[in-house]
Design a protein around this motif. Structure first.
Motif, PDB file in Angstrom:
ATOM      1  N   ASN B  84      -2.160  -2.903  23.690  1.00  0.00           N
ATOM      2  CA  ASN B  84      -1.882  -4.131  24.601  1.00  0.00           C
ATOM      3  C   ASN B  84      -2.234  -3.712  25.809  1.00  0.00           C
ATOM      4  N   CYS B  85      -2.774  -4.460  26.782  1.00  0.00           N
ATOM      5  CA  CYS B  85      -3.248  -4.042  28.297  1.00  0.00           C
ATOM      6  C   CYS B  85      -2.094  -3.352  28.786  1.00  0.00           C
ATOM      7  N   LEU B  86      -0.856  -3.557  28.699  1.00  0.00           N
ATOM      8  CA  LEU B  86       0.291  -3.221  29.325  1.00  0.00           C
ATOM      9  C   LEU B  86       0.757  -2.076  28.924  1.00  0.00           C
ATOM     10  N   TYR B  87       0.178  -1.547  27.753  1.00  0.00           N
ATOM     11  CA  TYR B  87       0.385  -0.110  27.166  1.00  0.00           C
ATOM     12  C   TYR B  87      -0.119   1.031  28.276  1.00  0.00           C
ATOM     13  N   CYS B  88      -1.456   0.528  28.662  1.00  0.00           N
ATOM     14  CA  CYS B  88      -1.869   1.755  29.694  1.00  0.00           C
ATOM     15  C   CYS B  88      -1.502   1.379  31.042  1.00  0.00           C
ATOM     16  N   HIS B  89      -1.861  -0.090  31.408  1.00  0.00           N
ATOM     17  CA  HIS B  89      -1.803  -0.344  32.794  1.00  0.00           C
ATOM     18  C   HIS B  89      -0.193  -1.110  33.161  1.00  0.00           C
ATOM     19  N   THR B  90       0.484   0.175  32.856  1.00  0.00           N
ATOM     20  CA  THR B  90       1.944  -0.110  32.819  1.00  0.00           C
ATOM     21  C   THR B  90       2.649  -0.859  33.916  1.00  0.00           C
ATOM     22  N   TYR B  91       2.070  -0.321  35.330  1.00  0.00           N
ATOM     23  CA  TYR B  91       2.723  -0.914  36.373  1.00  0.00           C
ATOM     24  C   TYR B  91       2.438  -2.297  36.851  1.00  0.00           C
TER      25      TYR B  91
END
Lengths: 283, 214
Positions: B84-91
């Motif tokens: 998922n994108c939000l796994y790495c780009h958490t913020y």
């Protein structure tokens, strides 16, 4: 009818309606300020805080003397005439009186209609906004401002004002203005926007006290109050009511002569949004 | 006007007025036609929306290849492996910036995965020295633009009932293009003011200057 013709009719009817009702009334907020001059000690902390918060360039003594300073907020000094009450005295009876002066965010701002590119306009938050990337630097607005609070970037201050590593201290929430752009106090719009983002995240309206301007936060005597005039319960609207000062009135009808509240240049009918509370002194 | 032409007796300017009226009507109608050409309305077959409840921006941009210290492939990680994108780009879900993951997050997998590849060995060497890769910026907005990833994700993903958190690539693709089809990241949408404003108009975003400009 989402078309060009529909837009023309809509703006037309909005315009005629606004004309009949005496102006634009769909304000979502009406941010205003109150400054108690009794509490002001003239320490210039507000001005310094503004420099730090809004990435204001310091320009050096020479340019400051040439009125090219970038101070969005200045503390004006006024001295009483000497010899009042004492004919033999050749010195001042009192020290200076101080008046922090910044953009008053006039409801009928003289700077707005003269901008050839509409870079300065009124937002629905009741702010007099300056859009830097639209500004072409005609300086009409500064010439039409009776309070002289607009600062023009005559030089590329960004190159000289912050030698490394001082540029690391710039506020990322607000741009560094380039040469040829007019700038002025924004009532810390980045903080207003931040508070509204937080409020939306939490699914609520902006409350009184969510937004603190940099000068208000720094003032050691808490002389500055900031808030939303449309919110009946806010500190600022209570302060305005207590002083019987209203928006949209060019000559305040005061019931009580002891009220200290006034706005600058009321007689020009520019409808400023900063309420000053007069300083009281023993004679 | 010549003398032999018949003149209207009571109102000699009637020709001028009629002419002006016709001209005005032509201008208004022409503006309508021009408007329809600018934003053509296509009838009939519309594919199901990628992001329900939103108009997907269609503009594309062919960005230059950006040199990166490590040839990180979005296609491999996000596309093939389905991270998922939000796994790495958490913020992205809670702040203005999407953020670059710390090297520790990379090493969370890469201490045990694909250690033999040369790019991973570069990363491991950096990790052991306590350095992070100095990534170059791909999508850069001007300094005077306030853009909040959080606000956009709230609207299109987190507060959108028809969307699942798994569908984040579709929402990210609105402004970043399909990142799970490219190798090293590059700019795939114009990200100009026209691009932003068109999308704001179609999706009822705020139109006030100060909402985005600072």
């Amino acid at each position: 009818m989402p078309s060009l013709l529909g837009n023309i009719f809509k703006s037309w009817s909005d315009y005629s309606k606004g004309n009949e009702e005496g102006g634009f009334h769909k304000y979502e907020h009406m941010y205003a300020m109150a400054i108690d001059l009794n509490k002001c000690t003239g320490c210039n902390a507000c001005s310094t805080a503004c420099y730090a918060e809004n990435n204001l360039a310091w320009v050096g003594e020479e340019r400051f003397g040439a009125r090219q300073a970038m101070n969005w907020m200045r503390v004006e000094r006024y001295f009483d005439e000497p010899n009042i009450g004492n004919e033999t005295s050749d010195s001042l009876d009192h020290g200076a009186s101080f008046l922090p002066m910044m953009c008053q965010h006039c409801s009928a701002a003289p700077c707005e209609p003269v901008c050839p590119v509409a870079a300065t306009y009124h937002t629905v938050d009741g702010l007099n906004a300056q859009i830097y990337n639209r500004c072409i630097g005609s300086r009409y607005c500064a010439n039409n401002c009776p309070i002289r609070v607009r600062n023009f970037n005559f030089y590329d201050n960004a190159q000289t004002a912050w030698p490394a590593p001082m540029d690391q201290g710039l506020n990322p929430d607000i741009t560094v203005r380039s040469k040829g752009v007019m700038e002025k106090c924004t009532f810390c719009i980045q903080r207003i926007r931040g508070a509204s983002d937080t409020a939306k995240r939490e699914g609520r309206e902006i409350q009184d006290g969510d937004i603190q301007t940099a000068c208000q936060q720094t003032c050691p005597t808490s002389a500055i109050t900031f808030g939303d005039l449309l919110d009946e319960t806010s500190k600022i609207s209570k302060a305005w009511k207590r002083q019987q000062v209203e928006l949209g009135v060019y000559k305040q009808n005061k019931e009580n002569p002891e009220m200290r509240g006034y706005r600058v240049y009321e007689e020009l009918n520019i409808d400023t949004k900063v309420l000053y509370l007069e300083r009281v002194r023993e004679v | 006007m010549s003398a032999d032409r018949p003149q209207h007796k009571s109102f000699p300017w009637i020709r001028t007025f009629i002419g002006a009226a016709v001209l005005g009507a032509l201008i208004v109608l022409g503006a309508q036609v021009f408007e329809n050409q600018l934003h053509p309305v296509k009838a009939g077959e519309t594919p199901p929306p990628r992001v329900p409840g939103a108009v997907f921006p269609t503009d594309t941009f062919d960005g230059k290849d950006v040199q990166q210290p490590i040839n990180y492939s979005h296609k491999l990680h996000a596309g093939d492996l389905g991270i998922n994108c939000l796994y790495c780009h958490t913020y992205a879900r809670r702040s203005r910036v999407a953020g670059i993951p710390p090297t520790a997050k990379c090493m969370g997998c890469h201490t045990v995965v694909a250690e033999d590849k040369p790019e991973i060995q570069k990363l491991t060497a950096m990790w052991k020295k306590g350095e992070s890769p100095a990534w170059n910026k791909v999508n850069d907005l001007p300094d005077f633009v306030h853009f909040s990833h959080e606000r956009h994700l709230q609207k299109f993903l987190l507060n959108n009932e028809d969307m699942n958190i798994k569908d984040s690539p579709d929402v990210c693709a609105m402004c970043h293009g399909d990142m799970n089809t490219v190798g090293v990241a590059k700019k795939m949408k114009p990200l100009t003011m026209g691009f932003c404003v068109t999308c704001h108009e179609k999706n009822n975003g705020p139109a006030d200057c100060t909402r985005c400009h600072k």
